[in-house]
Design a protein around this motif. Structure first.
Motif, PDB file in Angstrom:
ATOM      1  N   ILE A  83      18.187  48.468 -12.901  1.00  0.00           N
ATOM      2  CA  ILE A  83      17.189  47.671 -13.625  1.00  0.00           C
ATOM      3  C   ILE A  83      15.800  48.293 -13.468  1.00  0.00           C
ATOM      4  N   LYS A  84      15.561  48.956 -12.349  1.00  0.00           N
ATOM      5  CA  LYS A  84      14.269  49.614 -12.153  1.00  0.00           C
ATOM      6  C   LYS A  84      14.136  50.849 -13.039  1.00  0.00           C
ATOM      7  N   MET A  85      15.270  51.455 -13.398  1.00  0.00           N
ATOM      8  CA  MET A  85      15.256  52.619 -14.283  1.00  0.00           C
ATOM      9  C   MET A  85      15.170  52.223 -15.755  1.00  0.00           C
ATOM     10  N   LYS A  86      15.443  50.961 -16.072  1.00  0.00           N
ATOM     11  CA  LYS A  86      15.476  50.507 -17.466  1.00  0.00           C
ATOM     12  C   LYS A  86      14.205  50.846 -18.229  1.00  0.00           C
ATOM     13  N   PRO A  87      12.989  50.566 -17.699  1.00  0.00           N
ATOM     14  CA  PRO A  87      11.790  50.951 -18.454  1.00  0.00           C
ATOM     15  C   PRO A  87      11.707  52.465 -18.700  1.00  0.00           C
ATOM     16  N   THR A  88      12.155  53.247 -17.727  1.00  0.00           N
ATOM     17  CA  THR A  88      12.151  54.701 -17.891  1.00  0.00           C
ATOM     18  C   THR A  88      13.043  55.098 -19.064  1.00  0.00           C
ATOM     19  N   ILE A  89      14.225  54.530 -19.111  1.00  0.00           N
ATOM     20  CA  ILE A  89      15.188  54.862 -20.165  1.00  0.00           C
ATOM     21  C   ILE A  89      14.657  54.428 -21.532  1.00  0.00           C
ATOM     22  N   VAL A  90      14.152  53.190 -21.617  1.00  0.00           N
ATOM     23  CA  VAL A  90      13.633  52.686 -22.897  1.00  0.00           C
ATOM     24  C   VAL A  90      12.473  53.549 -23.383  1.00  0.00           C
ATOM     25  N   GLN A  91      11.500  53.811 -22.508  1.00  0.00           N
ATOM     26  CA  GLN A  91      10.346  54.624 -22.898  1.00  0.00           C
ATOM     27  C   GLN A  91      10.791  56.040 -23.269  1.00  0.00           C
ATOM     28  N   GLY A  92      11.754  56.582 -22.522  1.00  0.00           N
ATOM     29  CA  GLY A  92      12.272  57.916 -22.821  1.00  0.00           C
ATOM     30  C   GLY A  92      12.964  57.979 -24.165  1.00  0.00           C
ATOM     31  N   ILE A  93      13.755  56.946 -24.491  1.00  0.00           N
ATOM     32  CA  ILE A  93      14.427  56.904 -25.792  1.00  0.00           C
ATOM     33  C   ILE A  93      13.395  56.836 -26.917  1.00  0.00           C
ATOM     34  N   PHE A  94      12.373  55.983 -26.746  1.00  0.00           N
ATOM     35  CA  PHE A  94      11.330  55.891 -27.769  1.00  0.00           C
ATOM     36  C   PHE A  94      10.658  57.251 -27.961  1.00  0.00           C
ATOM     37  N   ALA A  95      10.350  57.929 -26.850  1.00  0.00           N
ATOM     38  CA  ALA A  95       9.712  59.246 -26.947  1.00  0.00           C
ATOM     39  C   ALA A  95      10.613  60.234 -27.688  1.00  0.00           C
TER      40      ALA A  95
END
Length: 188
Positions: A83-95
């Protein structure tokens, strides 16, 4: 009351409801309960948004899929890392989506925001690049934060920091948007 004005409360609930539910649940019962609450609230918000508009926007859909997958892994494996990695993954996908659009000469941001904003092609390319770089920065920043601070501080960063930085970044793009704005008379 216009349709746009009538949809503002709904848009707020769909966009920010799950985050508010996550924060309140965390304060009341901890990260695992907050993760379950986030999954449920995200799926409900997506459903409510679809019921109201008969369409699902790309960014909330991507976020929902990542929330369900990484939240589910958090609960199933009892490992808060996911769950702590979730923002990283979401932001990375958007990028990646934005960089990919630029690579194929189709500024993706234009497709997401063209109803609200009319810019020149150059404006869309520049804004898309800036947002792609911003999302990359935010992904890296989340990794640094969750790995180096307490869980409570990371929660505050996730709920308030990411939102605040996104608002500040978006506001900082106003001069670019104004410079490349197409006026209604210019469209015809």
């Amino acid at each position: 009351m216009s349709d746009h004005a009538a949809n503002k409360p709904l848009k707020f609930i769909v966009d920010f409801g799950p985050l508010i539910v996550f924060f309140v649940a965390y304060k009341m019962a901890g990260l695992m309960s907050a993760t379950l609450a986030l999954i449920i609230a995200t799926v409900l918000a997506l459903g409510i948004g679809y019921a109201a508009t008969r369409r699902v926007a790309l960014m909330p859909l991507i976020t929902a899929v990542v929330v369900v997958i990484f939240g589910g892994l958090t609960l199933w494996l009892q490992d808060k890392t996911f769950i702590k990695m979730k923002p990283t993954i979401v932001q990375g996908i958007f990028a990646l989506i934005l960089f990919g659009g630029l690579l194929f000469k189709r500024p993706t941001l234009q497709y997401v925001m063209s109803d609200a904003l009319k810019l020149t092609d150059t404006g869309w390319r520049q804004l898309t690049l800036r947002f792609a770089l911003f999302f990359t920065f935010m992904a890296v920043l989340n990794e640094i934060v969750w790995r180096n601070v307490s869980e409570d501080l990371w929660i505050d960063f996730k709920v308030f920091g990411i939102f605040g930085l996104t608002i500040l970044f978006t506001l900082s793009q106003m001069p670019l948007m104004k410079r490349h704005m197409i006026e209604p008379a210019d469209q015809g």
